[in-house]
Design an enzyme around this catalytic site. Structure first.
Site, PDB file in Angstrom:
ATOM      1  N   ARG A  36     -24.231 -79.624  17.269  1.00  0.00           N
ATOM      2  CA  ARG A  36     -24.523 -80.754  16.375  1.00  0.00           C
ATOM      3  C   ARG A  36     -25.975 -81.209  16.500  1.00  0.00           C
ATOM      4  O   ARG A  36     -26.583 -81.611  15.506  1.00  0.00           O
ATOM      5  CB  ARG A  36     -23.582 -81.919  16.689  1.00  0.00           C
ATOM      6  N   LYS A 193       0.574 -77.578  10.875  1.00  0.00           N
ATOM      7  CA  LYS A 193       1.571 -78.405  10.191  1.00  0.00           C
ATOM      8  C   LYS A 193       1.272 -78.695   8.733  1.00  0.00           C
ATOM      9  O   LYS A 193       0.132 -78.956   8.368  1.00  0.00           O
ATOM     10  CB  LYS A 193       1.678 -79.745  10.923  1.00  0.00           C
ATOM     11  N   GLY A 353     -11.292 -78.764  11.780  1.00  0.00           N
ATOM     12  CA  GLY A 353     -10.469 -78.511  12.971  1.00  0.00           C
ATOM     13  C   GLY A 353     -10.812 -77.222  13.697  1.00  0.00           C
ATOM     14  O   GLY A 353     -11.967 -76.977  14.062  1.00  0.00           O
ATOM     15  N   GLY A 376     -12.986 -84.187   9.974  1.00  0.00           N
ATOM     16  CA  GLY A 376     -12.280 -85.101   9.074  1.00  0.00           C
ATOM     17  C   GLY A 376     -12.923 -85.200   7.700  1.00  0.00           C
ATOM     18  O   GLY A 376     -12.228 -85.223   6.681  1.00  0.00           O
TER      19      GLY A 376
HETATM   20  P1  AMP Z   1      -4.590 -77.120  12.716  1.00  0.00           P
HETATM   21  O1  AMP Z   1      -5.238 -78.005  13.722  1.00  0.00           O
HETATM   22  O2  AMP Z   1      -3.554 -77.789  11.870  1.00  0.00           O
HETATM   23  O3  AMP Z   1      -5.584 -76.319  11.894  1.00  0.00           O
HETATM   24  O4  AMP Z   1      -3.722 -76.067  13.551  1.00  0.00           O
HETATM   25  C1  AMP Z   1      -4.299 -75.149  14.432  1.00  0.00           C
HETATM   26  C2  AMP Z   1      -3.271 -74.761  15.453  1.00  0.00           C
HETATM   27  O5  AMP Z   1      -2.158 -74.197  14.821  1.00  0.00           O
HETATM   28  C3  AMP Z   1      -3.784 -73.739  16.435  1.00  0.00           C
HETATM   29  O6  AMP Z   1      -3.796 -74.317  17.703  1.00  0.00           O
HETATM   30  C4  AMP Z   1      -2.798 -72.604  16.332  1.00  0.00           C
HETATM   31  O7  AMP Z   1      -2.432 -72.070  17.586  1.00  0.00           O
HETATM   32  C5  AMP Z   1      -1.589 -73.265  15.724  1.00  0.00           C
HETATM   33  N1  AMP Z   1      -0.734 -72.322  15.028  1.00  0.00           N
HETATM   34  C6  AMP Z   1      -1.050 -71.588  13.963  1.00  0.00           C
HETATM   35  N2  AMP Z   1      -0.017 -70.794  13.625  1.00  0.00           N
HETATM   36  C7  AMP Z   1       0.977 -71.027  14.492  1.00  0.00           C
HETATM   37  C8  AMP Z   1       2.291 -70.514  14.655  1.00  0.00           C
HETATM   38  N3  AMP Z   1       2.783 -69.591  13.820  1.00  0.00           N
HETATM   39  N4  AMP Z   1       3.039 -70.992  15.665  1.00  0.00           N
HETATM   40  C9  AMP Z   1       2.521 -71.920  16.496  1.00  0.00           C
HETATM   41  N5  AMP Z   1       1.284 -72.446  16.396  1.00  0.00           N
HETATM   42  C10 AMP Z   1       0.511 -72.003  15.408  1.00  0.00           C
END
Ligand code: AMP
Length: 398
Positions: A36, A193, A353, A376
């Site tokens: 950054r 999620k 993220g 964000g």
């Molecule tokens: P996000 O912060 O929502 O972008 O999610 C990223 C996280 O999702 C990472 O830590 C990944 O390990 C997790 N992730 C992605 N696919 C899967 C999966 N099929 N099962 C469990 N964790 C997952």
């Protein structure tokens, strides 16, 4: 573009209040990642080259409106001075006449602006006191532009205002990718999620030609369509949301690509024994099985979906990329997008993220057209929201 850049304002002989994001990781008083800091160097050097005096304004941590030595920007001064190649003076008397009688160097940094409650409250009186410290406002902190704070929003309305070089690059890339993209335009949305990305998905399906869904969130979509995915990460409370997003996509003419196969394991661990399983509405996994990555057939489909795209937006990994081999699909898809970008046929923009870490792992970072380090703010942009910091630069209400 409705906002000005440093090319449009005269900074010669003027003190420029530059909002920067140098909220960097620090361990034992040392900065562990200077990304950054490195990214704001062009703006500061440009102001100096034009004869202006930069006074940086930044936050560090969440001191909640109180001075807190643990969150002092003094810790960042050595790394900042090294990156700029000159000494940066920390103005720790904060806001008011005292600050300006303090010894001033060619480059100054105001102590953590969040030591003042007026900052996050976007207090107008506080903002006027800040404005009195300079002649021109330059916002180079896109990553803080989703917050309406005194130094990100109010200041832009009180003085001649422009975007810094990083903000300019970020806004130009995002406008090119989403506001006015070259079509066909597609996106990869992965990650854990659905629940955290509903607005983003709803906005995207109305703007895109293709949406590739991956990661844990793809499990929720597949399960909503009838698959039994055992112990896979999934959100049953969002099955209706997932179906609704598919319906919205169909209505808007956006093709949704879900994984057609996956790497299935019984343990969430690097090197866990795994097999490839077909994924569709009729899939029935054992109670202890988990889908941890997209499989080879899905990668082939993603490759086909990418072919012919002119613009690609990427947020989130396609699997549990931190644990090999469940990074396979993310790495493969990132390499395909990187090659198309290198070949000059694709504009690729990524951010939010874990995306930067995932693309780093694929060695794709240098090839993408633009990688946003704003978390964000990038996501809110993808959600189609007006960012207060950007609206203020444009002279609009958010
Ligand atoms: P996000 O912060 O929502 O972008 O999610 C990223 C996280 O999702 C990472 O830590 C990944 O390990 C997790 N992730 C992605 N696919 C899967 C999966 N099929 N099962 C469990 N964790 C997952």
């Amino acid at each position: 573009m409705a906002w000005k850049t440093l090319d449009d304002v005269d900074v010669k002989g003027k003190r420029v209040l530059v909002r920067v994001d140098i909220n960097v990781p620090v361990e034992n008083g040392h900065v562990t990642d200077t990304t950054r800091i490195d990214r704001i160097v062009p703006t500061i050097k440009d102001i100096l080259a034009r004869g202006g005096t930069p006074l940086m304004i930044a936050h560090f941590g969440r001191p909640k409106g109180q001075a807190n030595p643990e969150m002092s920007l003094a810790q960042v001064i050595p790394a900042l001075s090294a990156a700029l190649g000159q000494e940066v003076a920390l103005i720790d008397t904060l806001v008011g006449a005292e600050a300006m009688t303090a010894p001033t160097g060619p480059v100054m940094l105001l102590e953590n602006i969040r030591f003042h409650p007026g900052e996050t409250a976007n207090d107008q009186t506080f903002a006027r006191r800040l404005a009195a410290l300079g002649d021109v406002y330059c916002n180079d902190a896109f990553s803080a532009a989703h917050r309406a704070h005194a130094s990100t929003e109010a200041l832009a309305r009180l003085m001649p205002a422009c975007a810094g070089r990083l903000m300019q690059a970020e806004l130009s890339a995002l406008e090119a990718a989403l506001s006015n993209p070259q079509r066909p335009v597609g996106a990869v949305v992965g990650g854990a999620k659905v629940s955290t990305k509903i607005e983003l998905l709803e906005n995207l399906v109305n703007r895109l030609d293709v949406l590739v869904i991956g990661g844990g969130m793809a499990n929720t979509f597949l399960a909503a369509l009838g698959a039994n995915l055992g112990a896979s990460l999934q959100e049953p409370d969002y099955f209706d949301t997932a179906k609704d997003i598919i319906a919205q996509a169909n209505k808007a003419g956006c093709r949704v690509l879900l994984p057609s196969d996956g790497l299935v394991a019984r343990e969430f661990a690097a090197g866990a024994p795994h097999e490839v399983s077909v994924l569709d509405a009729t899939t029935k996994l054992a109670a202890d099985q988990m889908v941890l990555d997209a499989g080879p057939d899905s990668i082939a489909h993603i490759k086909m979906a990418f072919e012919g795209l002119k613009t690609l937006i990427w947020n989130g990994p396609l699997g549990a990329f931190e644990i090999a081999p469940f990074d396979t699909a993310t790495v493969a898809a990132a390499k395909i997008a990187a090659k198309q970008t290198r070949d000059g046929v694709l504009i690729s923009v990524a951010g939010g993220g874990d995306t930067v870490a995932a693309l780093n792992q694929a060695g794709a970072t240098d090839d993408f057209t633009y990688i946003s380090t704003a978390g964000g703010a990038f996501l809110e942009w993808m959600e189609g929201k007006t960012l207060p910091g950007v609206a203020a630069l444009e002279g609009k209400r958010a």
